[in-house]
Motif scaffolding. Structure first.
Motif, PDB file in Angstrom:
ATOM      1  N   ALA A 178     -13.524 -60.188  50.722  1.00  0.00           N
ATOM      2  CA  ALA A 178     -13.147 -58.796  51.001  1.00  0.00           C
ATOM      3  C   ALA A 178     -14.390 -57.974  51.327  1.00  0.00           C
ATOM      4  N   VAL A 179     -15.458 -58.237  50.578  1.00  0.00           N
ATOM      5  CA  VAL A 179     -16.712 -57.527  50.861  1.00  0.00           C
ATOM      6  C   VAL A 179     -17.172 -57.833  52.266  1.00  0.00           C
ATOM      7  N   LYS A 180     -17.099 -59.103  52.611  1.00  0.00           N
ATOM      8  CA  LYS A 180     -17.517 -59.474  53.973  1.00  0.00           C
ATOM      9  C   LYS A 180     -16.656 -58.793  55.035  1.00  0.00           C
ATOM     10  N   ASP A 181     -15.367 -58.738  54.785  1.00  0.00           N
ATOM     11  CA  ASP A 181     -14.484 -58.071  55.745  1.00  0.00           C
ATOM     12  C   ASP A 181     -14.907 -56.622  55.949  1.00  0.00           C
ATOM     13  N   ALA A 182     -15.185 -55.984  54.836  1.00  0.00           N
ATOM     14  CA  ALA A 182     -15.599 -54.586  54.922  1.00  0.00           C
ATOM     15  C   ALA A 182     -16.904 -54.457  55.693  1.00  0.00           C
ATOM     16  N   LEU A 183     -17.827 -55.369  55.423  1.00  0.00           N
ATOM     17  CA  LEU A 183     -19.124 -55.298  56.098  1.00  0.00           C
ATOM     18  C   LEU A 183     -18.994 -55.592  57.593  1.00  0.00           C
ATOM     19  N   ARG A 184     -18.044 -56.443  57.915  1.00  0.00           N
ATOM     20  CA  ARG A 184     -17.821 -56.797  59.326  1.00  0.00           C
ATOM     21  C   ARG A 184     -17.375 -55.573  60.128  1.00  0.00           C
ATOM     22  N   ARG A 185     -16.645 -54.710  59.479  1.00  0.00           N
ATOM     23  CA  ARG A 185     -16.119 -53.516  60.163  1.00  0.00           C
ATOM     24  C   ARG A 185     -17.132 -52.373  60.258  1.00  0.00           C
ATOM     25  N   GLN A 186     -18.272 -52.522  59.601  1.00  0.00           N
ATOM     26  CA  GLN A 186     -19.217 -51.400  59.549  1.00  0.00           C
ATOM     27  C   GLN A 186     -19.728 -51.004  60.936  1.00  0.00           C
ATOM     28  N   GLN A 187     -19.897 -49.722  61.126  1.00  0.00           N
ATOM     29  CA  GLN A 187     -20.425 -49.222  62.393  1.00  0.00           C
ATOM     30  C   GLN A 187     -21.546 -48.236  62.112  1.00  0.00           C
ATOM     31  N   ILE A 188     -22.731 -48.600  62.545  1.00  0.00           N
ATOM     32  CA  ILE A 188     -23.900 -47.741  62.345  1.00  0.00           C
ATOM     33  C   ILE A 188     -24.404 -47.307  63.711  1.00  0.00           C
ATOM     34  N   HIS A 237     -27.536 -53.684  68.711  1.00  0.00           N
ATOM     35  CA  HIS A 237     -26.171 -54.151  68.452  1.00  0.00           C
ATOM     36  C   HIS A 237     -26.064 -55.661  68.667  1.00  0.00           C
ATOM     37  N   ARG A 238     -26.742 -56.105  69.681  1.00  0.00           N
ATOM     38  CA  ARG A 238     -26.694 -57.535  70.007  1.00  0.00           C
ATOM     39  C   ARG A 238     -27.116 -58.412  68.827  1.00  0.00           C
ATOM     40  N   PHE A 239     -28.116 -57.958  68.103  1.00  0.00           N
ATOM     41  CA  PHE A 239     -28.653 -58.810  67.040  1.00  0.00           C
ATOM     42  C   PHE A 239     -28.095 -58.489  65.652  1.00  0.00           C
ATOM     43  N   THR A 240     -27.534 -57.301  65.498  1.00  0.00           N
ATOM     44  CA  THR A 240     -26.982 -56.961  64.179  1.00  0.00           C
ATOM     45  C   THR A 240     -25.450 -57.004  64.180  1.00  0.00           C
ATOM     46  N   GLY A 241     -24.852 -56.722  65.313  1.00  0.00           N
ATOM     47  CA  GLY A 241     -23.399 -56.754  65.389  1.00  0.00           C
ATOM     48  C   GLY A 241     -22.701 -55.558  64.784  1.00  0.00           C
ATOM     49  N   VAL A 242     -23.434 -54.618  64.252  1.00  0.00           N
ATOM     50  CA  VAL A 242     -22.805 -53.461  63.596  1.00  0.00           C
ATOM     51  C   VAL A 242     -23.349 -52.127  64.108  1.00  0.00           C
ATOM     52  N   ALA A 243     -23.880 -52.136  65.315  1.00  0.00           N
ATOM     53  CA  ALA A 243     -24.424 -50.885  65.868  1.00  0.00           C
ATOM     54  C   ALA A 243     -23.840 -50.639  67.258  1.00  0.00           C
ATOM     55  N   PRO A 244     -22.517 -50.487  67.339  1.00  0.00           N
ATOM     56  CA  PRO A 244     -21.848 -50.486  68.643  1.00  0.00           C
ATOM     57  C   PRO A 244     -21.949 -49.176  69.416  1.00  0.00           C
ATOM     58  N   ASP A 254     -29.479 -59.809  45.105  1.00  0.00           N
ATOM     59  CA  ASP A 254     -30.099 -60.079  46.406  1.00  0.00           C
ATOM     60  C   ASP A 254     -28.980 -60.411  47.394  1.00  0.00           C
ATOM     61  N   VAL A 255     -28.648 -59.458  48.241  1.00  0.00           N
ATOM     62  CA  VAL A 255     -27.511 -59.637  49.150  1.00  0.00           C
ATOM     63  C   VAL A 255     -27.923 -60.223  50.489  1.00  0.00           C
ATOM     64  N   ARG A 256     -29.169 -60.554  50.649  1.00  0.00           N
ATOM     65  CA  ARG A 256     -29.595 -61.080  51.944  1.00  0.00           C
ATOM     66  C   ARG A 256     -28.918 -62.399  52.309  1.00  0.00           C
ATOM     67  N   PRO A 257     -28.734 -63.302  51.349  1.00  0.00           N
ATOM     68  CA  PRO A 257     -28.007 -64.536  51.710  1.00  0.00           C
ATOM     69  C   PRO A 257     -26.572 -64.252  52.173  1.00  0.00           C
ATOM     70  N   LEU A 258     -25.891 -63.359  51.488  1.00  0.00           N
ATOM     71  CA  LEU A 258     -24.529 -63.011  51.876  1.00  0.00           C
ATOM     72  C   LEU A 258     -24.493 -62.458  53.294  1.00  0.00           C
ATOM     73  N   LEU A 259     -25.441 -61.605  53.626  1.00  0.00           N
ATOM     74  CA  LEU A 259     -25.460 -60.996  54.955  1.00  0.00           C
ATOM     75  C   LEU A 259     -25.827 -62.015  56.030  1.00  0.00           C
ATOM     76  N   ALA A 260     -26.703 -62.936  55.673  1.00  0.00           N
ATOM     77  CA  ALA A 260     -27.040 -63.994  56.631  1.00  0.00           C
ATOM     78  C   ALA A 260     -25.797 -64.820  56.947  1.00  0.00           C
ATOM     79  N   GLU A 261     -25.068 -65.132  55.906  1.00  0.00           N
ATOM     80  CA  GLU A 261     -23.817 -65.893  56.048  1.00  0.00           C
ATOM     81  C   GLU A 261     -22.829 -65.131  56.934  1.00  0.00           C
ATOM     82  N   LEU A 262     -22.675 -63.848  56.635  1.00  0.00           N
ATOM     83  CA  LEU A 262     -21.761 -63.012  57.408  1.00  0.00           C
ATOM     84  C   LEU A 262     -22.136 -63.023  58.887  1.00  0.00           C
ATOM     85  N   ARG A 263     -23.426 -62.898  59.151  1.00  0.00           N
ATOM     86  CA  ARG A 263     -23.859 -62.866  60.547  1.00  0.00           C
ATOM     87  C   ARG A 263     -23.507 -64.162  61.252  1.00  0.00           C
TER      88      ARG A 263
END
Lengths: 388, 388, 388, 388
Positions: free
Chosen positions: D6-16, D53-60, D343-352
């Motif tokens: 669920a956390v990942k889903d939420a992070l996937r939708r993030q827009q910065i 955006h290309r490299f982070t996926g969350v800056a559209p 340390d959430v960096r592993p989670l974010l790497a996985e998400l990416r």
């Protein structure tokens, strides 16, 4: 120092001093909330401090505060501490709680009051002799509330005179740590408001006069780690009074308000050689647990310092230096942040187990039943506080 | 010094230096608003500075800034000044406006850039020789924006090395004034962030290294007059860069934001002997007239310093001392406030007339038609600013 | 309003309320220094407040604080005041000194404690009825010391609920004044930290909920006169708790730390119509005379407010408007400063004589022998303080 | 929300949202250091934003700034963005860089200048129509430098009038976000200095007027997450301008100065429902990469926001609530810190990787060769900056 075992060795040697007064009641000018199980005597404060060491393994000494910890027999007090597995650390002086000190102690315009204050400071050195203490902590609340109230410069002359007299009295293996503070309880001018003032006085006196950095005593925006690095370079950093703050001298648990700042401070300590035993930098806590349980609060604080230290030790200094020297701003910052972002709790849990401790000091303390016991035992009598 | 004629004598001797750059355009990172009649050359800046002296009688020198005031023939520039009735004062160095200095000047990790910066500083001493200047003003924007970006301690080593090289180059009657600043343009750590850092460096070098206090360069809540009193006691106060601020380094007209603070500062100057010519304390303005007319703004600023000085000189020091020594907080404060609450404008008007000046410098300047004339004369060409 | 007689008329009508607790002992968390002659009862506090009115003529009311001024018969207390030539002003609530309030009063997570706190607030409205008071002053120390300690939003819900209940209870001619404060005694988050939060709550409740500005309760750099002007424009300025500070909530005498700020505030009051009786802006002192004599300190404070008010009233508003509208920055500022730089003490001395008072209230108070008398009379018993 | 997926889903939708001006040169009033590869046109700025955006996926989306991004054909600019895989976000107005605005824009005493400023604001709504933008960002540098310079209250009247006119012009699906700022470039009084002022104006206008929180625009010590929680409760939080600061409006990379503060802010966003798409809270960056490479700096900033968000989402809210409700200060704080210390960096790497991205956006960007390419391509011409 990326080698985990070297980091662990360094962490194993860490010594964080807890203050006897943190176990007593404290508060703000608005209210001191009474808590349960609070010690009633210097001996009971030491008992509590011993619990912190028992569960963390890195808090072997406890600072005392005179007159709050005044006893008839200081040797007996030291023996009591040893009996509990800890030692007495710094002796903290108090020249701010007598009605005579309303307009100052060692900088008071009245020479009789100055003499009284100095006598107290010298008495504290006697106590150091008795308990075998190395460090005398000097904090002066001296200052003025109104422009013109007293002569700024004359007060410096008086301060210099008192410090010289104390310095003279110190034994060969003793030193004093001179604190500074921007404000409170003085609200216009404090006689030692910043590190520069403490440094200048210490420099004139010699190597036994050192500056102590209380992390809550600065103006907003002050870069504390700069001061740490600067004083280490000058050989004048005597130690820390650790705590944290969002606003003024809030005296919250160290690392609670700005854990990144604590990491930056510990990094400069490590970088500047201040973590090496021979530099004699004292790592002391000075906090007020106004609303949280005190022993538990101290354990948490010790752990916070440990975590920041572990991160500082783990930092890849070769990579950092390479990035710094090449002017790579983002890479240098990234190396720095990598260390900070590391979750060091597993490493510390491992270390504790290697030291024969429970991996989770808070859980172990809670399970010990100590708190429930002292709540019962200390029901009667006068709980210790800042006044006693 | 309650004797009015003695106060007047002291005020007659006052010398307030205005900065050449205050006559050019300035602004914030958001916008530099162009004004009319702005000088285009160092000579025209001196012409404007001469107007300030012409109407106030107490601004006989003008500080220059290199490279903004770079000319081929400095002796000719000095002669131009003398021709206008003023002299060239402090030489201000600039090691912050070259692309090379992005990561620092004398503390840059790159030794070639450090060398370039040092060469500029030494060149400025050459200019001092040429124009007969006593004071070299050193302000370094050096610092870092991000934790880890560079090594805090190594930068101190580099700073010490550069300062020593400059010190070595100074002539017998020359000195440098070392400025400090909490932040801006560096946003994490500034290499000389506070008076303590400047003081420590100056102390090691000797009597020709002195600290200069810019009244806008401190953390919120800093008691500036304490620093003034402390540095005077140590013999290390070289002078002031006067301006005022509500927030950060706002560079407003001195006395505009907190006239009571300016009075307190001037009182400590007088109290500490800093007003005596032999102590060599330099009273300089360093302001940015972003939205107000510049010559007019300088005249007002000089008057503000005069008024604060007059109040400080008028203070009944015997009464103050008596109240202070007896611990009478309210009486001591009342004596202090009595001096501050005095309206000294009539006294200063009288003094000006005795000096052959118009009693109202602003009115006289406005009536002179100078501004209207330069608006016409300077219509073409490039107005001077921080960049040129 | 340049007409001196109109200014005098306005000054003659001024009403500055002094707080009963200012006559008792106060201090910091470090020490409450005992003073001589301190009142022991609410009645004696009123006696002292009456002295301030006797010598200044503009302090006809005294605020009370419950429970510090709790009595059995409030009508009798009001009669005592009238007998002394003064009246009871605002009723100040206290929900910060019971052990139950350690984690908050009206925002406490425990509903039983919230109810207890609310009951106290409602009791204070009963007291208002009994003494004929218009204003209920609400200050909440509620907040948290640690991130995560409690739910920020839930605490707002609880605050809103309590305020609504108090509002509901108010009589037709009553109102509450809602205070805000950045920090202390809460050190991470205060439930009403700034004027925006108080304003938002008051706005929802209606015209009987007004914001009170304590001049010591803001973050560094806050422009207080802006807040004053803004709230007056919104019809939401209920009044002031005057004091001054260099650092945090220092509670020094109003006008002592920054007299120019006090002038700017009073100017915005006058400009925004807040000085007109019908706007109902309450001018109250809220100070702690930790080291200075208390009655004398209150007299001085009242005089400081008077002086700032006189300057604000004397300001040439036509000239100011003309300069502002023409965009003449320096002229507008000059008009403003002319008023500030005026020495209004002669005008006020004259006014006092016209009012049948001694021109120098401090001298008259000292000569009256009141202080010496109460020092004798109040030798025994328990001096009043924040705790009682 | 402890469920990782669920956390990942939420992070996937993030827009910065990144700001076009962050890709151009910026600096302080002392110097704008030129960097290599800086875009010369609005189109090139969008090209750079597309890389983030290309490299982070969350800056559209990318915010534009008028007139810095003024083009003849806005539809074409929008098409260019879409072509690059991004969209145009908020339209930022600029009424601070014309010489006419020296004394203010919409609050200027001169009605002609006010009209000019308003026309610009309305033009920006036209541009919103053309590019399909929802948000108009209003930041006013309006204010005064000197007390008395202009009438505080009259300026509020003018502000209200301008805001009403803009509000009126907004389309049904448009809104404006009203920024506030304590100081800079105004140094005495800013017309919208704090959230309270922006909130009060927005409240009167209606739901299309929302407050935007720039994390660098507050007084020292301000608790920003409190403001966030408060505005969310009021339905008035429009979004963020993210950046970080140690001192003033330093505009450093978000999360660089105080990552714990960023976490606390994101926690309040999540707690208050601000992370749900329907609340419309806009997450925008507003930074100045004065000394670091710009695209790289933006990528790092986006990652910092992601990491703080991940920690906020991972927080065990049930455990937190239980501890809060039972008044367990240390346990509540411990639950809070546990999330932060993860340390959430592993989670974010996985998400990416799940999103088809490289796990390390910085490494991927560096390997792409984009920077080296634009350094070549953009050698000639005028690099974009704040002025163009």
């Amino acid at each position: 120092m990326n080698d985990t075992s070297a980091v662990k060795d360094a962490l194993r040697r860490q010594q964080i001093e807890t203050p006897s007064w943190a176990y007593g009641n404290s508060g703000t000018r608005f209210k001191v909330f009474a808590q349960q199980g609070v010690p009633r005597t210097p001996q009971e404060k030491i008992d509590d401090a011993a619990q912190v060491h028992r569960f963390t393994g890195v808090a072997p000494t406890v600072a005392v505060h005179i007159p709050w910890d005044r006893v008839d027999d200081y040797a007996a007090l030291a023996a009591h501490a040893e009996d509990r597995g800890v030692r007495i650390g710094a002796v903290n002086t108090n020249v701010f709680q007598d009605d005579d000190y309303m307009l100052g102690s060692v900088t008071n315009p009245d020479p009789k009051i100055r003499r009284k204050a100095l006598d107290h400071l010298l008495e504290c050195v006697d106590i150091m002799d008795a308990v075998g203490s190395r460090d005398l902590k000097l904090w002066f609340s001296d200052g003025t509330n109104y422009p013109g109230q007293d002569d700024v410069r004359a007060r410096q002359d008086r301060m210099a005179e008192a410090l010289a007299a104390v310095y003279e009295r110190l034994g060969d293996d003793q030193r004093f740590l001179l604190e500074y503070k921007l404000f409170e309880p003085a609200f216009y001018m404090t006689d030692l408001p910043d590190w520069g003032a403490s440094y200048a006085h210490c420099l004139k006196l010699g190597p036994k006069a050192q500056v102590v950095v209380d992390t809550g005593h600065h103006a907003p925006g002050t870069n504390i780690e700069f001061i740490v690095a600067f004083l280490l370079r000058e050989g004048k950093l005597g130690g820390f009074d650790f705590n944290s703050r969002f606003y003024a001298d809030d005296d919250l648990m160290v690392g609670a308000a700005d854990p990144f700042q604590l990491f930056r401070i510990m990094y400069e300590v490590v970088r500047g050689g201040g973590y090496d035993a021979e530099t004699g930098v004292a790592f002391m806590l000075d906090q007020c647990h106004n609303i949280e349980p005190k022993i538990h609060g101290q354990i948490r604080s010790v752990m916070n310092v440990q975590e920041a230290t572990a991160k500082a030790l783990l930092l890849d200094r070769d990579a950092l230096r390479a990035a710094q020297e090449s002017g790579d701003v983002l890479e240098a910052n990234a190396v720095f942040m990598d260390a900070y972002n590391t979750d060091v709790r597993p490493l510390l849990a491992e270390l504790r187990e290697e030291m024969g401790l429970h991996p989770d000091p808070v859980a172990a303390y809670k399970a010990s039943g100590y708190f429930e016991r002292v709540v019962q035992e200390r029901k009667d009598g006068q709980a210790a506080g800042w006044g006693a």
